[in-house]
Design a protein around this motif. Structure first.
Motif, PDB file in Angstrom:
ATOM      1  N   LEU A 124       0.853  -1.185   0.000  1.00 12.88           N
ATOM      2  CA  LEU A 124       0.000   0.000   0.000  1.00 12.88           C
ATOM      3  C   LEU A 124       0.887   1.233   0.000  1.00 12.88           C
ATOM      4  O   LEU A 124       1.915   1.259   0.668  1.00 12.88           O
ATOM      5  N   THR A 125       0.471   2.259  -0.720  1.00 12.43           N
ATOM      6  CA  THR A 125       1.207   3.517  -0.726  1.00 12.43           C
ATOM      7  C   THR A 125       0.509   4.508   0.187  1.00 12.43           C
ATOM      8  O   THR A 125      -0.699   4.714   0.080  1.00 12.43           O
ATOM      9  N   VAL A 126       1.286   5.116   1.070  1.00  8.52           N
ATOM     10  CA  VAL A 126       0.735   6.112   1.994  1.00  8.52           C
ATOM     11  C   VAL A 126       0.421   7.376   1.199  1.00  8.52           C
ATOM     12  O   VAL A 126       1.283   7.933   0.522  1.00  8.52           O
ATOM     13  N   ALA A 127      -0.833   7.829   1.276  1.00  9.93           N
ATOM     14  CA  ALA A 127      -1.260   9.045   0.582  1.00  9.93           C
ATOM     15  C   ALA A 127      -1.356  10.226   1.542  1.00  9.93           C
ATOM     16  O   ALA A 127      -0.951  11.340   1.203  1.00  9.93           O
ATOM     17  N   GLU A 128      -1.897   9.985   2.728  1.00  7.58           N
ATOM     18  CA  GLU A 128      -2.070  11.042   3.733  1.00  7.58           C
ATOM     19  C   GLU A 128      -1.879  10.443   5.120  1.00  7.58           C
ATOM     20  O   GLU A 128      -2.109   9.258   5.333  1.00  7.58           O
ATOM     21  N   ILE A 129      -1.497  11.314   6.040  1.00  5.80           N
ATOM     22  CA  ILE A 129      -1.358  10.907   7.436  1.00  5.80           C
ATOM     23  C   ILE A 129      -2.155  11.880   8.287  1.00  5.80           C
ATOM     24  O   ILE A 129      -1.940  13.093   8.217  1.00  5.80           O
ATOM     25  N   ASN A 130      -3.095  11.352   9.055  1.00  5.19           N
ATOM     26  CA  ASN A 130      -3.920  12.155   9.952  1.00  5.19           C
ATOM     27  C   ASN A 130      -3.829  11.543  11.347  1.00  5.19           C
ATOM     28  O   ASN A 130      -4.616  10.670  11.699  1.00  5.19           O
ATOM     29  N   GLU A 131      -2.820  11.957  12.090  1.00  8.00           N
ATOM     30  CA  GLU A 131      -2.522  11.409  13.419  1.00  8.00           C
ATOM     31  C   GLU A 131      -2.309   9.902  13.317  1.00  8.00           C
ATOM     32  O   GLU A 131      -1.342   9.469  12.703  1.00  8.00           O
ATOM     33  N   TRP A 171      -3.777   1.576  -3.286  1.00  8.65           N
ATOM     34  CA  TRP A 171      -3.158   0.412  -3.898  1.00  8.65           C
ATOM     35  C   TRP A 171      -3.926   0.037  -5.145  1.00  8.65           C
ATOM     36  O   TRP A 171      -5.068   0.423  -5.332  1.00  8.65           O
ATOM     37  N   MET A 172      -3.258  -0.712  -6.005  1.00  7.33           N
ATOM     38  CA  MET A 172      -3.876  -1.184  -7.243  1.00  7.33           C
ATOM     39  C   MET A 172      -4.373  -2.601  -7.029  1.00  7.33           C
ATOM     40  O   MET A 172      -3.646  -3.460  -6.520  1.00  7.33           O
ATOM     41  N   GLY A 173      -5.607  -2.851  -7.443  1.00  7.49           N
ATOM     42  CA  GLY A 173      -6.174  -4.199  -7.368  1.00  7.49           C
ATOM     43  C   GLY A 173      -5.658  -5.062  -8.501  1.00  7.49           C
ATOM     44  O   GLY A 173      -4.948  -4.590  -9.400  1.00  7.49           O
ATOM     45  N   GLY A 174      -6.009  -6.310  -8.486  1.00  7.40           N
ATOM     46  CA  GLY A 174      -5.545  -7.261  -9.481  1.00  7.40           C
ATOM     47  C   GLY A 174      -5.972  -6.934 -10.897  1.00  7.40           C
ATOM     48  O   GLY A 174      -5.311  -7.309 -11.859  1.00  7.40           O
ATOM     49  N   GLU A 175      -7.092  -6.225 -11.050  1.00  3.65           N
ATOM     50  CA  GLU A 175      -7.588  -5.880 -12.388  1.00  3.65           C
ATOM     51  C   GLU A 175      -7.298  -4.428 -12.745  1.00  3.65           C
ATOM     52  O   GLU A 175      -7.904  -3.866 -13.659  1.00  3.65           O
ATOM     53  N   GLY A 176      -6.389  -3.793 -12.005  1.00  2.84           N
ATOM     54  CA  GLY A 176      -5.996  -2.423 -12.299  1.00  2.84           C
ATOM     55  C   GLY A 176      -6.861  -1.362 -11.652  1.00  2.84           C
ATOM     56  O   GLY A 176      -6.712  -0.185 -11.950  1.00  2.84           O
ATOM     57  N   ASP A 177      -7.788  -1.763 -10.781  1.00  4.33           N
ATOM     58  CA  ASP A 177      -8.628  -0.797 -10.076  1.00  4.33           C
ATOM     59  C   ASP A 177      -7.824  -0.125  -8.974  1.00  4.33           C
ATOM     60  O   ASP A 177      -7.004  -0.765  -8.314  1.00  4.33           O
ATOM     61  N   LEU A 178      -8.060   1.165  -8.761  1.00  2.00           N
ATOM     62  CA  LEU A 178      -7.390   1.914  -7.703  1.00  2.00           C
ATOM     63  C   LEU A 178      -8.272   1.913  -6.466  1.00  2.00           C
ATOM     64  O   LEU A 178      -9.453   2.250  -6.535  1.00  2.00           O
ATOM     65  N   PHE A 179      -7.689   1.522  -5.348  1.00  5.01           N
ATOM     66  CA  PHE A 179      -8.405   1.491  -4.079  1.00  5.01           C
ATOM     67  C   PHE A 179      -7.806   2.513  -3.129  1.00  5.01           C
ATOM     68  O   PHE A 179      -6.601   2.794  -3.185  1.00  5.01           O
ATOM     69  N   ARG A 180      -8.653   3.053  -2.251  1.00 10.50           N
ATOM     70  CA  ARG A 180      -8.234   4.026  -1.248  1.00 10.50           C
ATOM     71  C   ARG A 180      -8.943   3.676   0.050  1.00 10.50           C
ATOM     72  O   ARG A 180     -10.161   3.489   0.063  1.00 10.50           O
TER      73      ARG A 180
END
Length: 94
Positions: A18-25, A32-41
């Protein structure tokens, strides 16, 4: 654990990097990218994450690339030797 946007983490229980996008405390927004190329957050608690160890994978990729380059060079050398052999053979026939 000190995280910053762009760091790569993994769930302590395993799974996709997983790639860190934001940090809130203690809440970390990850992408991250799913197996079919979908972007998840998803926002996850810091307690369930650990830094991903990507170095071993990167080193393995570099070794694979070096092996591929060596194989390419060997093929080129074999092709050159074959071409030399054919040209010598033609010279003898003519």
């Amino acid at each position: 654990m000190d995280l910053k946007p762009g760091d790569v983490v993994i769930l302590k229980s395993g799974g996709h990097p997983l790639t860190v996008a934001e940090i809130n405390e203690d809440a970390i927004v990850c992408l991250w990218m799913g197996g079919e190329g979908d972007l998840f957050r998803e926002t996850l608690p810091l307690a369930v994450l650990e830094l991903a160890e990507l170095e071993a994978a990167d080193e393995a990729d570099e070794e694979d690339e070096e092996e591929d380059e060596e194989e390419d060079e060997e093929v080129e050398e074999d092709d050159d030797e074959e071409a030399d052999h054919k040209s010598r053979k033609k010279g003898k026939v003519a």
